[in-house]
Design a protein around this motif. Structure first.
Motif, PDB file in Angstrom:
ATOM      1  N   ASN A  17      75.077  12.404  50.825  1.00 49.11           N
ATOM      2  CA  ASN A  17      73.666  12.660  49.861  1.00 49.11           C
ATOM      3  C   ASN A  17      74.285  12.551  48.442  1.00 49.11           C
ATOM      4  O   ASN A  17      75.170  12.732  47.947  1.00 49.11           O
ATOM      5  N   ILE A  18      73.404  12.182  47.480  1.00 51.10           N
ATOM      6  CA  ILE A  18      73.468  12.058  46.132  1.00 51.10           C
ATOM      7  C   ILE A  18      72.406  12.602  45.367  1.00 51.10           C
ATOM      8  O   ILE A  18      71.282  12.297  45.623  1.00 51.10           O
ATOM      9  N   GLN A  19      72.495  12.799  43.948  1.00 53.28           N
ATOM     10  CA  GLN A  19      71.581  12.907  42.849  1.00 53.28           C
ATOM     11  C   GLN A  19      72.008  12.321  41.715  1.00 53.28           C
ATOM     12  O   GLN A  19      73.108  12.594  41.510  1.00 53.28           O
ATOM     13  N   ASN A  20      71.220  11.631  41.109  1.00 49.86           N
ATOM     14  CA  ASN A  20      72.051  10.860  39.911  1.00 49.86           C
ATOM     15  C   ASN A  20      71.042  10.716  38.810  1.00 49.86           C
ATOM     16  O   ASN A  20      71.493  10.204  37.790  1.00 49.86           O
ATOM     17  N   ASP A  21      69.801  11.219  38.588  1.00 47.40           N
ATOM     18  CA  ASP A  21      68.952  10.866  37.762  1.00 47.40           C
ATOM     19  C   ASP A  21      68.430  12.145  36.815  1.00 47.40           C
ATOM     20  O   ASP A  21      67.633  12.131  36.111  1.00 47.40           O
ATOM     21  N   GLU A  65      66.261  25.182  38.490  1.00 43.35           N
ATOM     22  CA  GLU A  65      65.474  24.497  39.551  1.00 43.35           C
ATOM     23  C   GLU A  65      66.104  23.552  40.381  1.00 43.35           C
ATOM     24  O   GLU A  65      65.876  23.226  41.648  1.00 43.35           O
ATOM     25  N   ASN A  66      67.362  22.855  39.683  1.00 46.89           N
ATOM     26  CA  ASN A  66      68.090  21.982  40.475  1.00 46.89           C
ATOM     27  C   ASN A  66      69.447  22.508  40.244  1.00 46.89           C
ATOM     28  O   ASN A  66      70.450  21.829  39.463  1.00 46.89           O
ATOM     29  N   PRO A  67      70.025  23.384  40.911  1.00 49.92           N
ATOM     30  CA  PRO A  67      71.359  24.166  40.725  1.00 49.92           C
ATOM     31  C   PRO A  67      72.561  23.116  40.958  1.00 49.92           C
ATOM     32  O   PRO A  67      73.362  23.225  40.114  1.00 49.92           O
ATOM     33  N   GLU A  68      72.561  22.189  41.664  1.00 51.63           N
ATOM     34  CA  GLU A  68      73.642  21.202  42.184  1.00 51.63           C
ATOM     35  C   GLU A  68      73.691  20.253  40.856  1.00 51.63           C
ATOM     36  O   GLU A  68      74.800  19.608  40.490  1.00 51.63           O
ATOM     37  N   GLY A  69      72.648  20.082  40.079  1.00 55.76           N
ATOM     38  CA  GLY A  69      72.485  18.865  39.338  1.00 55.76           C
ATOM     39  C   GLY A  69      72.848  17.417  39.970  1.00 55.76           C
ATOM     40  O   GLY A  69      72.581  17.416  41.121  1.00 55.76           O
ATOM     41  N   ASN A  70      73.331  16.690  39.130  1.00 51.55           N
ATOM     42  CA  ASN A  70      73.698  15.320  39.988  1.00 51.55           C
ATOM     43  C   ASN A  70      74.912  15.431  40.622  1.00 51.55           C
ATOM     44  O   ASN A  70      76.122  16.298  40.028  1.00 51.55           O
ATOM     45  N   HIS A  71      74.765  14.939  41.922  1.00 52.85           N
ATOM     46  CA  HIS A  71      76.053  15.517  42.758  1.00 52.85           C
ATOM     47  C   HIS A  71      76.031  14.176  43.873  1.00 52.85           C
ATOM     48  O   HIS A  71      75.324  13.512  44.123  1.00 52.85           O
ATOM     49  N   VAL A  72      77.436  14.555  44.486  1.00 51.34           N
ATOM     50  CA  VAL A  72      77.796  13.651  45.715  1.00 51.34           C
ATOM     51  C   VAL A  72      78.071  14.704  46.724  1.00 51.34           C
ATOM     52  O   VAL A  72      78.905  15.632  46.510  1.00 51.34           O
ATOM     53  N   THR A  73      77.586  14.631  47.999  1.00 56.48           N
ATOM     54  CA  THR A  73      77.980  15.287  49.061  1.00 56.48           C
ATOM     55  C   THR A  73      78.834  14.318  49.980  1.00 56.48           C
ATOM     56  O   THR A  73      78.231  13.435  50.188  1.00 56.48           O
ATOM     57  N   LEU A  74      79.904  14.828  50.615  1.00 56.39           N
ATOM     58  CA  LEU A  74      80.726  14.131  51.400  1.00 56.39           C
ATOM     59  C   LEU A  74      80.972  14.531  52.788  1.00 56.39           C
ATOM     60  O   LEU A  74      80.968  15.938  52.891  1.00 56.39           O
ATOM     61  N   LEU A  75      80.942  13.808  54.072  1.00 58.10           N
ATOM     62  CA  LEU A  75      81.457  14.341  54.978  1.00 58.10           C
ATOM     63  C   LEU A  75      82.651  13.931  55.365  1.00 58.10           C
ATOM     64  O   LEU A  75      83.086  12.289  55.638  1.00 58.10           O
ATOM     65  N   CYS A  76      84.125  14.213  55.235  1.00 55.23           N
ATOM     66  CA  CYS A  76      85.166  13.727  55.273  1.00 55.23           C
ATOM     67  C   CYS A  76      85.596  13.488  56.779  1.00 55.23           C
ATOM     68  O   CYS A  76      85.133  14.203  57.832  1.00 55.23           O
ATOM     69  N   GLU A  77      86.657  12.422  57.006  1.00 50.13           N
ATOM     70  CA  GLU A  77      86.815  12.352  58.244  1.00 50.13           C
ATOM     71  C   GLU A  77      87.911  13.508  58.482  1.00 50.13           C
ATOM     72  O   GLU A  77      88.677  13.939  57.799  1.00 50.13           O
ATOM     73  N   ASN A  78      87.756  13.847  59.946  1.00 47.59           N
ATOM     74  CA  ASN A  78      88.640  14.696  60.478  1.00 47.59           C
ATOM     75  C   ASN A  78      87.923  16.302  60.432  1.00 47.59           C
ATOM     76  O   ASN A  78      88.857  17.211  60.721  1.00 47.59           O
ATOM     77  N   HIS A  79      87.125  16.253  59.589  1.00 43.96           N
ATOM     78  CA  HIS A  79      86.285  17.558  59.355  1.00 43.96           C
ATOM     79  C   HIS A  79      85.017  17.650  59.386  1.00 43.96           C
ATOM     80  O   HIS A  79      84.319  16.539  59.287  1.00 43.96           O
ATOM     81  N   ASP A  80      84.414  18.756  59.947  1.00 43.44           N
ATOM     82  CA  ASP A  80      82.882  18.737  60.116  1.00 43.44           C
ATOM     83  C   ASP A  80      82.483  19.610  58.941  1.00 43.44           C
ATOM     84  O   ASP A  80      81.107  20.021  59.083  1.00 43.44           O
ATOM     85  N   SER A 125      75.904   7.971  36.472  1.00 42.97           N
ATOM     86  CA  SER A 125      77.170   7.719  36.422  1.00 42.97           C
ATOM     87  C   SER A 125      77.763   7.611  37.882  1.00 42.97           C
ATOM     88  O   SER A 125      78.699   6.979  38.099  1.00 42.97           O
ATOM     89  N   ILE A 126      77.011   7.958  38.894  1.00 42.25           N
ATOM     90  CA  ILE A 126      77.438   7.950  40.412  1.00 42.25           C
ATOM     91  C   ILE A 126      77.447   6.386  40.712  1.00 42.25           C
ATOM     92  O   ILE A 126      76.271   5.781  40.576  1.00 42.25           O
ATOM     93  N   VAL A 127      78.534   5.726  41.423  1.00 41.06           N
ATOM     94  CA  VAL A 127      78.549   4.711  41.634  1.00 41.06           C
ATOM     95  C   VAL A 127      78.746   4.294  43.080  1.00 41.06           C
ATOM     96  O   VAL A 127      79.161   3.259  43.586  1.00 41.06           O
ATOM     97  N   VAL A 128      78.467   5.502  43.953  1.00 45.29           N
ATOM     98  CA  VAL A 128      78.342   5.399  45.503  1.00 45.29           C
ATOM     99  C   VAL A 128      77.045   5.410  45.916  1.00 45.29           C
ATOM    100  O   VAL A 128      76.015   5.989  45.143  1.00 45.29           O
ATOM    101  N   SER A 129      76.533   4.933  47.208  1.00 47.79           N
ATOM    102  CA  SER A 129      75.270   5.191  47.511  1.00 47.79           C
ATOM    103  C   SER A 129      75.105   6.056  48.904  1.00 47.79           C
ATOM    104  O   SER A 129      76.281   6.049  49.587  1.00 47.79           O
TER     105      SER A 129
END
Length: 289
Positions: free
Chosen positions: A190-194, A206-221, A233-237
């Protein structure tokens, strides 16, 4: 509190004329547990991280100087009612500040297995403003999903996080616009960028995380949230696979935040999961260089 309170107690130890070694001992113990509590639990990025060591030096000096004044006194003497009241106050303060220190000791350890990550910031001295396994060191600890969350700042050469006490200009905060990197190999879920970057003290509950990136890392759930990033500024999709050390974007001041910083936490099934960097569980006042 980080200046006035320790100054008062150290000055009292230095200046007060004690009637017995017992009074001096209780005053000394109260001053020690107070200074130790503030040394560990105070947010020293406001007035200077290195400033806290000054109180330790002054405490040692006051201890030595005051001992020279009382070393020939009896351990106990006949006390007036006012002196007995003062001794009672010393005992209460010793119990209060001693309890605070016991809570802080708890904050350094976790029973749960943590997730090992790579620190997501580079090229500077980074300071943990909120972190640890106790609410006195980490206000996130009272929120189950963010129990082990970290709020990370960057220090300048003076050991403070900004130019000025609480400036409105975002660029006066050392961490603002710092590059932010992926802490693991994984997938962007997930991302938020605007959302806008807000001048302190404005925030966006109203938007506590603000612009953010959420990752699911390998070997972790568990998912890893990196929040309060800079607008645009976010450069991933979403759905993109990323590598450890790959740039994700920049630190900003979007969302429900009081000033520019990085918020990071791991979460699984609505519960916070401990995170470590180089096997270090970071708490308030930890430094990463």
């Amino acid at each position: 509190m980080l200046i006035v309170l320790p100054a008062i107690f150290i000055m009292m130890l230095w200046k007060v004329s004690f009637k017995s070694k017992l009074e001096w001992l209780l005053d000394s113990l109260v001053t020690v547990v107070l200074i130790v509590w503030l040394f560990q639990a105070g947010n020293w990025s406001w007035i200077g991280y290195y400033f806290r060591f000054l109180w330790l030096i002054l405490l040692i000096g006051a201890f030595i100087f005051s001992w020279k004044k009382v070393r020939n006194l009896p351990f106990v003497t006949k006390y007036t009612l006012n002196q007995k009241f003062s001794i009672g106050i010393y005992v209460v303060l010793l119990l209060v500040f001693g309890t605070y220190n016991a809570f802080i000791v708890k904050s350094y350890t976790v029973d749960e297995k943590g997730i090992e990550l790579t620190f997501p910031l580079k090229n500077g001295t980074y300071y943990v403003g909120q972190g640890g396994n106790q609410v006195l060191m980490n206000y996130h600890n009272s929120h189950p999903a963010q129990k082990y969350a970290l709020d990370i700042l960057k220090l300048n050469t003076l050991g403070t996080r900004a130019k000025g006490l609480y400036p409105k200009e975002l660029k006066k905060y050392k961490i603002y616009e710092d590059d932010l990197y992926s802490p693991c190999n994984g997938k962007v879920v997930n991302i938020q960028n605007d959302l806008p970057d807000l001048p302190p003290p404005k925030s966006d509950p109203e938007n506590p995380e603000g612009n953010h990136v959420t990752l699911l890392c390998e070997n972790h759930d568990a998912t890893i949230l990196l929040a309060h990033m800079q607008k645009g500024s976010i450069v991933v999709s979403k759905g993109e696979k990323v590598k450890t050390g790959q740039k994700l974007g920049n630190v900003g001041n979007s969302g429900n935040t009081s000033e520019p910083h990085l918020h990071i936490h791991a979460e699984k099934d609505g519960k916070g999961v401990p995170i470590t960097f180089n096997d270090r569980f970071l708490v308030r006042n930890s430094l990463v260089r």
